[in-house]
Write a protein that holds these residues in place. Structure first.
Motif, PDB file in Angstrom:
ATOM      1  N   ILE A  29       8.050   4.396   6.292  1.00 23.51           N
ATOM      2  CA  ILE A  29       7.392   3.105   6.063  1.00 23.51           C
ATOM      3  C   ILE A  29       7.824   2.675   4.670  1.00 23.51           C
ATOM      4  N   VAL A  30       8.714   1.696   4.624  1.00 24.23           N
ATOM      5  CA  VAL A  30       9.248   1.235   3.339  1.00 24.23           C
ATOM      6  C   VAL A  30       8.511  -0.036   2.937  1.00 24.23           C
ATOM      7  N   CYS A  31       8.086  -0.078   1.677  1.00 19.81           N
ATOM      8  CA  CYS A  31       7.214  -1.161   1.220  1.00 19.81           C
ATOM      9  C   CYS A  31       7.783  -1.831  -0.020  1.00 19.81           C
ATOM     10  N   GLY A  32       7.507  -3.118  -0.144  1.00 23.56           N
ATOM     11  CA  GLY A  32       7.949  -3.858  -1.314  1.00 23.56           C
ATOM     12  C   GLY A  32       7.552  -5.313  -1.194  1.00 23.56           C
ATOM     13  N   ARG A  33       7.958  -6.087  -2.179  1.00 23.43           N
ATOM     14  CA  ARG A  33       7.605  -7.512  -2.191  1.00 23.43           C
ATOM     15  C   ARG A  33       8.691  -8.404  -1.627  1.00 23.43           C
ATOM     16  N   ARG A  34       9.941  -7.907  -1.585  1.00 25.21           N
ATOM     17  CA  ARG A  34      11.070  -8.754  -1.176  1.00 25.21           C
ATOM     18  C   ARG A  34      11.409  -8.498   0.293  1.00 25.21           C
ATOM     19  N   SER A  35      10.949  -9.387   1.147  1.00 23.10           N
ATOM     20  CA  SER A  35      11.078  -9.167   2.588  1.00 23.10           C
ATOM     21  C   SER A  35      12.525  -9.088   3.044  1.00 23.10           C
ATOM     22  N   ALA A  36      13.400  -9.928   2.497  1.00 23.06           N
ATOM     23  CA  ALA A  36      14.801  -9.923   2.926  1.00 23.06           C
ATOM     24  C   ALA A  36      15.477  -8.604   2.572  1.00 23.06           C
ATOM     25  N   VAL A  37      15.179  -8.089   1.404  1.00 24.72           N
ATOM     26  CA  VAL A  37      15.763  -6.809   0.976  1.00 24.72           C
ATOM     27  C   VAL A  37      15.227  -5.674   1.830  1.00 24.72           C
ATOM     28  N   LEU A  38      13.926  -5.718   2.114  1.00 29.62           N
ATOM     29  CA  LEU A  38      13.330  -4.685   2.972  1.00 29.62           C
ATOM     30  C   LEU A  38      13.928  -4.708   4.371  1.00 29.62           C
ATOM     31  N   ASP A  39      14.137  -5.906   4.905  1.00 28.85           N
ATOM     32  CA  ASP A  39      14.722  -6.022   6.244  1.00 28.85           C
ATOM     33  C   ASP A  39      16.124  -5.411   6.284  1.00 28.85           C
ATOM     34  N   LYS A  40      16.892  -5.644   5.231  1.00 32.35           N
ATOM     35  CA  LYS A  40      18.235  -5.080   5.161  1.00 32.35           C
ATOM     36  C   LYS A  40      18.181  -3.560   5.094  1.00 32.35           C
ATOM     37  N   ASP A  57       2.352  -7.052  -2.265  1.00 34.28           N
ATOM     38  CA  ASP A  57       2.330  -6.886  -3.715  1.00 34.28           C
ATOM     39  C   ASP A  57       1.239  -5.875  -4.007  1.00 34.28           C
ATOM     40  N   GLN A  58       1.588  -4.716  -4.542  1.00 29.89           N
ATOM     41  CA  GLN A  58       0.597  -3.659  -4.673  1.00 29.89           C
ATOM     42  C   GLN A  58      -0.436  -3.934  -5.767  1.00 29.89           C
ATOM     43  N   ARG A  59      -0.296  -5.050  -6.443  1.00 24.67           N
ATOM     44  CA  ARG A  59      -1.333  -5.471  -7.379  1.00 24.67           C
ATOM     45  C   ARG A  59      -2.486  -6.161  -6.656  1.00 24.67           C
ATOM     46  N   GLU A  60      -2.308  -6.424  -5.354  1.00 26.43           N
ATOM     47  CA  GLU A  60      -3.299  -7.155  -4.566  1.00 26.43           C
ATOM     48  C   GLU A  60      -3.849  -6.257  -3.464  1.00 26.43           C
ATOM     49  N   PHE A  61      -5.075  -5.778  -3.646  1.00 29.59           N
ATOM     50  CA  PHE A  61      -5.654  -4.825  -2.695  1.00 29.59           C
ATOM     51  C   PHE A  61      -5.717  -5.397  -1.282  1.00 29.59           C
ATOM     52  N   ASN A  62      -6.088  -6.659  -1.151  1.00 26.21           N
ATOM     53  CA  ASN A  62      -6.221  -7.249   0.182  1.00 26.21           C
ATOM     54  C   ASN A  62      -4.888  -7.269   0.929  1.00 26.21           C
ATOM     55  N   GLN A  63      -3.795  -7.515   0.207  1.00 27.18           N
ATOM     56  CA  GLN A  63      -2.478  -7.489   0.838  1.00 27.18           C
ATOM     57  C   GLN A  63      -2.140  -6.084   1.340  1.00 27.18           C
ATOM     58  N   ILE A  64      -2.440  -5.084   0.538  1.00 30.11           N
ATOM     59  CA  ILE A  64      -2.147  -3.697   0.929  1.00 30.11           C
ATOM     60  C   ILE A  64      -2.967  -3.324   2.158  1.00 30.11           C
ATOM     61  N   GLU A  65      -4.240  -3.637   2.112  1.00 34.10           N
ATOM     62  CA  GLU A  65      -5.139  -3.287   3.217  1.00 34.10           C
ATOM     63  C   GLU A  65      -4.696  -3.946   4.516  1.00 34.10           C
ATOM     64  N   MET A 105       1.779  -4.921 -15.837  1.00 31.12           N
ATOM     65  CA  MET A 105       1.963  -3.471 -15.968  1.00 31.12           C
ATOM     66  C   MET A 105       0.716  -2.694 -15.580  1.00 31.12           C
ATOM     67  N   MET A 106      -0.426  -3.122 -16.055  1.00 30.58           N
ATOM     68  CA  MET A 106      -1.649  -2.382 -15.744  1.00 30.58           C
ATOM     69  C   MET A 106      -2.019  -2.512 -14.264  1.00 30.58           C
ATOM     70  N   ASP A 107      -1.845  -3.709 -13.711  1.00 27.99           N
ATOM     71  CA  ASP A 107      -2.170  -3.918 -12.296  1.00 27.99           C
ATOM     72  C   ASP A 107      -1.189  -3.186 -11.389  1.00 27.99           C
ATOM     73  N   GLY A 108       0.107  -3.257 -11.718  1.00 27.83           N
ATOM     74  CA  GLY A 108       1.111  -2.622 -10.870  1.00 27.83           C
ATOM     75  C   GLY A 108       1.178  -1.124 -11.036  1.00 27.83           C
ATOM     76  N   ASN A 109       1.184  -0.654 -12.272  1.00 28.48           N
ATOM     77  CA  ASN A 109       1.404   0.772 -12.537  1.00 28.48           C
ATOM     78  C   ASN A 109       0.164   1.618 -12.337  1.00 28.48           C
TER      79      ASN A 109
END
Length: 252
Positions: A29-40, A57-65, A105-109
């Protein structure tokens, strides 16, 4: 067949780890923000193994969930979580620092690792097995000038790893904290806001680590015998003696 979820899989260490895991038979399960790159990446790796891509975007809990809840039932049993996604923005004093950079940095890391782990840990506990790998940095070991917030965020990763180990060992879950030194990826390009010349200068005059070197280390930790748990691993290029010191005369 084991299932591994890798955040920040669109480039650098995350991508190299996905590529290596694919050769070892992991479902990915590969994850990231750039859909085109992930698709490739998904198209490439699907030639070897089953792959699902999740865009968030792993800074956004609702998106991850939402993304994790979208996984088919047979994919929800995640055996290996590689918390790789993170970022560095700017090299400024605290006085001159950008609030936007600090939040990124704090939200992402920090919060990103907590968010993803929070959602995956319950399944691991239920199955009494699993492995969480957190990518920290040697910046957690020694604060350097103009890097206060980044260093703080990575020291927080070390603390999170230690805390998770204390909470999860009794459930048969391993936790590994990896501290890479200088790795030649897009890291510096992001830090310097796309200034490629400045980013390139960080890696000139010596042989930096490559993303695949860290992927190899992650693989070693994840594939170690069941009775072996690698808690912490620090990896420098041979020209680097500590976070602030690189001997650029040591070409390899």
């Amino acid at each position: 067949m084991k299932t591994a979820l890798i955040t920040g899989a669109t480039s650098g260490i995350g991508k190299a780890t996905a590529e290596l895991f694919a050769t070892q038979g992991f479902r990915l399960i590969v994850c990231g923000r750039r859909s085109a790159v992930l698709d490739k990446l998904k198209d490439e790796l699907s030639k070897q193994i089953e792959v699902i891509s999740l865009v968030f975007d792993q800074r956004e809990f609702n998106q991850i969930e939402t993304a994790l809840n979208s996984l088919p039932g047979e994919w929800k049993n995640i055996d290996v979580l590689v918390n790789n996604a993170g970022n560095a923005h700017g090299l400024d004093t605290v006085e001159n620092g950008s609030i936007e950079d600090w939040d990124a940095m704090m939200d992402g890391n920090v919060k990103g690792i907590l968010y993803v782990s929070k959602l995956i840990i319950p399944g691991m506990k239920q199955r009494k097995s699993g492995h969480i790998v957190n990518i920290s940095s040697v910046a957690a070991r020694q604060t350097y000038v103009n890097g206060v917030v980044y260093c703080a965020s990575k020291r927080a990763v070390d603390v999170i790893s230690e805390g998770l180990r204390l909470e999860l060992t009794e459930f048969g879950i391993k936790v590994t904290n990896i501290q890479p030194g200088l790795v030649e990826t897009d890291f510096s390009k992001v830090r310097f806001k796309g200034d490629e010349d400045r980013a390139k200068s960080v890696y000139t005059g010596y042989k930096a680590l490559e993303a695949k070197d860290i992927a190899d280390a992650i693989s070693y930790c994840v594939n170690a015998p069941s009775h072996v748990a690698i808690s912490d691993l620090t990896i420098y290029p041979s020209a680097q003696s500590e976070p602030r010191t690189v001997y650029k005369s040591l070409e390899n």
